[in-house]
Design a protein around this motif. Structure first.
Motif, short mmCIF file in Angstrom:
data_model
loop_
_atom_site.label_atom_id
_atom_site.label_comp_id
_atom_site.label_asym_id
_atom_site.label_seq_id
_atom_site.Cartn_x
_atom_site.Cartn_y
_atom_site.Cartn_z
N LEU A 179 3.89 9.73 -9.88
CA LEU A 179 3.16 8.95 -10.86
C LEU A 179 1.74 8.64 -10.38
O LEU A 179 0.77 8.75 -11.14
N LEU A 180 1.61 8.26 -9.11
CA LEU A 180 0.28 7.99 -8.56
C LEU A 180 -0.58 9.24 -8.54
O LEU A 180 -1.79 9.18 -8.78
N GLN A 181 0.05 10.39 -8.28
CA GLN A 181 -0.70 11.65 -8.28
C GLN A 181 -1.22 11.98 -9.67
O GLN A 181 -2.37 12.39 -9.84
N ARG A 182 -0.38 11.75 -10.68
CA ARG A 182 -0.82 12.01 -12.06
C ARG A 182 -1.91 11.04 -12.51
O ARG A 182 -2.74 11.38 -13.35
N LEU A 183 -1.91 9.84 -11.94
CA LEU A 183 -2.94 8.86 -12.27
C LEU A 183 -4.25 9.10 -11.54
O LEU A 183 -5.21 8.36 -11.73
N GLY A 184 -4.27 10.13 -10.71
CA GLY A 184 -5.51 10.49 -10.03
C GLY A 184 -5.76 9.76 -8.72
O GLY A 184 -6.88 9.78 -8.21
N VAL A 185 -4.73 9.14 -8.16
CA VAL A 185 -4.89 8.45 -6.87
C VAL A 185 -5.01 9.49 -5.77
O VAL A 185 -4.27 10.48 -5.74
N SER A 186 -5.96 9.29 -4.88
CA SER A 186 -6.23 10.27 -3.82
C SER A 186 -5.04 10.38 -2.87
O SER A 186 -4.22 9.46 -2.75
N THR A 187 -4.98 11.52 -2.17
CA THR A 187 -3.90 11.75 -1.22
C THR A 187 -3.90 10.71 -0.11
O THR A 187 -2.84 10.25 0.33
N ARG A 188 -5.09 10.34 0.33
CA ARG A 188 -5.19 9.35 1.41
C ARG A 188 -4.58 8.01 0.99
O ARG A 188 -3.82 7.41 1.76
N ARG A 189 -4.88 7.57 -0.22
CA ARG A 189 -4.32 6.29 -0.68
C ARG A 189 -2.82 6.39 -0.91
O ARG A 189 -2.09 5.42 -0.68
N ARG A 190 -2.36 7.54 -1.39
CA ARG A 190 -0.93 7.70 -1.59
C ARG A 190 -0.18 7.63 -0.26
O ARG A 190 0.89 7.03 -0.16
N LEU A 191 -0.76 8.22 0.78
CA LEU A 191 -0.15 8.17 2.10
C LEU A 191 -0.16 6.74 2.65
O LEU A 191 0.81 6.30 3.28
N GLN A 192 -1.25 6.01 2.43
CA GLN A 192 -1.31 4.62 2.86
C GLN A 192 -0.23 3.78 2.16
O GLN A 192 0.43 2.96 2.79
N TYR A 193 -0.09 4.02 0.87
CA TYR A 193 0.94 3.31 0.11
C TYR A 193 2.33 3.66 0.63
O TYR A 193 3.18 2.78 0.80
N ALA A 194 2.57 4.94 0.91
CA ALA A 194 3.88 5.37 1.41
C ALA A 194 4.18 4.74 2.77
O ALA A 194 5.32 4.31 3.02
N ARG A 195 3.17 4.66 3.64
CA ARG A 195 3.38 4.03 4.95
C ARG A 195 3.76 2.56 4.79
O ARG A 195 4.64 2.05 5.49
N LYS A 196 3.08 1.86 3.88
CA LYS A 196 3.38 0.44 3.68
C LYS A 196 4.79 0.25 3.16
O LYS A 196 5.51 -0.66 3.58
N VAL A 197 5.22 1.12 2.24
CA VAL A 197 6.57 1.02 1.68
C VAL A 197 7.61 1.28 2.77
O VAL A 197 8.63 0.58 2.86
N MET A 198 7.35 2.29 3.63
CA MET A 198 8.30 2.60 4.69
C MET A 198 8.36 1.48 5.72
O MET A 198 9.44 1.15 6.24
N ARG A 199 7.21 0.87 6.03
CA ARG A 199 7.23 -0.27 6.95
C ARG A 199 8.03 -1.43 6.38
O ARG A 199 8.77 -2.11 7.10
N PHE A 200 7.88 -1.66 5.08
CA PHE A 200 8.66 -2.73 4.44
C PHE A 200 10.14 -2.42 4.51
O PHE A 200 10.96 -3.30 4.81
N ARG A 201 10.51 -1.17 4.22
CA ARG A 201 11.93 -0.81 4.26
C ARG A 201 12.51 -1.01 5.65
O ARG A 201 13.61 -1.55 5.81
#
Length: 330
Positions: A179-201
């Motif tokens: 969904l973030l990719q389709r919204l045009g979010v850059s790869t760098r921001r998507r990776l940052q978001y993924a890292r934050k989610v994994m840290r929370f988990r």
């Protein structure tokens, strides 16, 4: 003034007008006759509740040396932010900001808040089960049966949603990434978001893997907190001469505060009063319900704002306060 502050002021005005209009001319007579010692006792109950939550916070963060005084300040500031922001969104932000100043990571602070909320849900489920058992031995009016059914439906829906999120969280992560990719979010921001989610988990797993006696202590503190806090409306009605059972006042508060949060107004102001008025009036009458709502919310909402504001300003400062009052719900 910012939109957030206007929302808070509008909610406070609605919170005052609803019980005043409902109670009519008999409201002030009931309020003036309310026992002053009982009102002071209910304010004391709130102070005890804050201390119970402070101890619960300390148990959830065993690796960090939080004194009872520091934890109490964090709890009071967080409760103020919950009451002053739309949908209570400022609560977790304030908790994370204050814990980060004491060396707790953002992921660990978020996980601590999540475990705290999960414990509360478990307490509500156990309380509702107890009320169901109680209801089997008592004849229920259609109004009370409707309250019980709606409460059970809400809790079952919440637990089903949490189960699905836990069972299919990997698929949810992938779906969010697409969904973030389709919204045009850059790869760098998507990776940052993924890292934050994994840290929370990972932090959530760490919190849930704490020793069982410690988690049991957190649960028992939550039971004591909600048992005391949800006794305020019961004591208010007793002070006004009504004999409504504690179990039904629990249901009224549970549904009213849920409706208030769903309204996305600061602290549920207006929504909680409207819902509680609709639930209480058929049980105790309009004048008594109006007076009860006014006193109940004064203890469990206005007091949180009045006592928590200076603590929030002292611990969090004005910059965070400005961010919270300017918060806009997307």
């Amino acid at each position: 003034m910012s939109r957030g502050l206007w929302l808070l002021l509008g909610g406070l005005l609605a919170a005052l007008l609803i019980p005043l209009l409902l109670g009519g001319t008999g409201l002030w007579r009931l309020v003036q006759g309310f026992p002053a010692n009982l009102l002071l006792a209910m304010l004391g109950i709130i102070l005890v509740c804050w201390n119970l939550n402070a101890l619960r916070l300390r148990l959830l963060l065993p690796g960090f040396r939080l004194s009872q005084k520091d934890a109490l300040g964090i709890v009071m500031a967080t409760e103020f932010a919950i009451c002053a922001t739309p949908g209570g969104a400022g609560g977790p932000l304030t908790l994370m900001a204050l814990l980060m100043r004491r060396g707790v990571s953002a992921a660990q602070g978020t996980a601590t808040y999540a475990v705290d909320q999960l414990t509360d849900l478990l307490v509500f489920a156990c309380a509702l089960l107890g009320i169901l058992v109680y209801a089997l031995s008592h004849a229920l009016s259609p109004h009370l049966a409707w309250l019980l059914g709606v409460s059970a439906g809400l809790l079952v829906g919440v637990f089903v949603l949490l189960f699905l999120l836990g069972r299919f969280h990997r698929q949810m992560f992938r779906l969010n990434g697409r969904l973030l990719q389709r919204l045009g979010v850059s790869t760098r921001r998507r990776l940052q978001y993924a890292r934050k989610v994994m840290r929370f988990r990972n932090a959530l797993r760490q919190s849930l893997s704490l020793p069982r006696p410690l988690l049991l202590g957190v649960f028992l503190l939550s039971v004591a907190h909600w048992g005391l806090r949800y006794s305020v409306l019961y004591l208010t009605l007793r002070g006004l001469g009504s004999e409504l059972s504690w179990a039904w006042t629990f249901l009224v508060q549970m549904l009213a505060l849920s409706a208030g949060q769903a309204s996305l107004l600061p602290g549920g102001a207006g929504g909680a009063e409207l819902a509680s008025a609709a639930l209480l009036a058929p049980l105790v009458g309009k004048s008594t319900s109006g007076a009860a709502i006014l006193i109940w919310r004064a203890v469990t909402y206005y007091f949180y704002l009045i006592a928590g504001a200076p603590v929030f300003l002292h611990l969090a400062g004005r910059p965070l306060l400005r961010r919270l009052v300017r918060y806009r719900q997307s």
